[in-house]
Design an enzyme around this catalytic site. Sequence first.
Site, mmCIF file in Angstrom:
data_model
loop_
_atom_site.group_PDB
_atom_site.id
_atom_site.type_symbol
_atom_site.label_atom_id
_atom_site.label_comp_id
_atom_site.label_asym_id
_atom_site.label_seq_id
_atom_site.Cartn_x
_atom_site.Cartn_y
_atom_site.Cartn_z
ATOM 1 N N ARG A 81 25.500 17.400 70.493
ATOM 2 C CA ARG A 81 26.822 16.778 70.371
ATOM 3 C C ARG A 81 27.561 17.326 69.150
ATOM 4 N NH1 ARG A 81 26.878 10.370 70.623
ATOM 5 N NH2 ARG A 81 26.220 10.600 68.451
ATOM 6 N N LYS A 183 32.786 13.809 67.893
ATOM 7 C CA LYS A 183 32.565 12.913 66.751
ATOM 8 C C LYS A 183 33.215 13.488 65.492
ATOM 9 C CE LYS A 183 28.958 9.583 65.692
ATOM 10 N NZ LYS A 183 29.383 8.421 66.487
ATOM 11 N N GLU A 219 36.675 2.448 75.184
ATOM 12 C CA GLU A 219 35.582 2.013 74.304
ATOM 13 C C GLU A 219 36.175 1.323 73.099
ATOM 14 O OE1 GLU A 219 33.388 5.003 72.128
ATOM 15 O OE2 GLU A 219 34.875 6.533 72.547
#
Length: 341
Positions: A81, A183, A219
């Site tokens: 990620r 992220k 989210e």
Amino acid sequence: MEKNIDWANLGFGYMKTDYRFVSNFKDGKWDEGTLTTDENIVINECACVLQYAQTCFEGLKAYRTVDGNVVCFRPDLNAKRMADTCRRLEMAVYPEDKFVDAVVKTVQKNIDYVPPYGSGATLYIRPYMFGSDPIMGVKPANEYQFRVFTSPVGPYFKGGAKPITLRVPDFDRAAPHGTGHVKAGLNYAMSLHAIVDAHKQGYNENMYLDSATRTKVEETGGANIIFVTKDNTVVTPKSNTILPSITRRSLMYVAEHYLGLKAEEREVRFDEVKDFAECALCGTAAVLSPVGKVVDHGKEILFPSGMEKMGEVTKKLYDTLTGIQMGTIEAPEGWIKVIQP
Ligand SMILES: *Cc1c(COP(=O)(O)O)cnc(C)c1O
């Protein structure tokens, strides 16, 4: 020797530990990397991270298992990620195998800070990277620093997991084709106003909807969402503007393969939310935190699981995944990385 720390009363905050890993990218390549006791960073005033926020991070934990091992959970997925994030932010990519090595080495050097089994506390691991050389005209940095530090953190739920309340904010989290799926530090910088405002209004978190149509559930600022239908199907929103949570992906697997439930990743319209039986947030920090209520501009949705306890299916998911992490339930192949002392 385990450090003399009051594990049960630790909060979720930074505590300096003995060592951190540092590697620098310069002249087109990464150096070997080293472990240092120095927790401070000195960088140029014009470093790209300071001016243009070229920075990203990961978060995972080390656990002490029932048989005394120290393990971490699926670090290869964090490595991948972070590589995806770096590509999206035009940063140098830290090789995935070296990422896992760096995590292992940092935990090994701080092993006395891994809380004992059963304390509820864990060792939080924070890998991160930033553009470190002076950049004035807007462009990616030429030099990067990759670091990993650790900090022991307390049990997320002190005195039981009380359901929380979300509100549907007027703010958006991620644009279509933006950076919601990586992220990046910038996703957090811009969410701070929305979360401070939510807290002022008496809510715990924001439930963001898709910014294009404001009709679909995405989210919260730092956790994915799962729902449970009245006939026990676990549902999670599918969208390419939400961050692919490793906890959520693991929970969906657990639902299907350990609990024999149906698990669906699909678009979730906000107008369906009132029909679900349970709702919870998921992420590394809490694993699962139950949601009792969602408030949309004065209209309240109270889930049948209520404001007192976790829903039944949520609880089973929580117990199974934490059991896998703590070594009381057998893990799927490759999920647990044992760290030799
Ligand atoms: C990190 C993060 C999560 C949780 O991901 P995990 O891999 O489960 O810890 C969820 N949403 C956002 C926006 C995040 O940044």
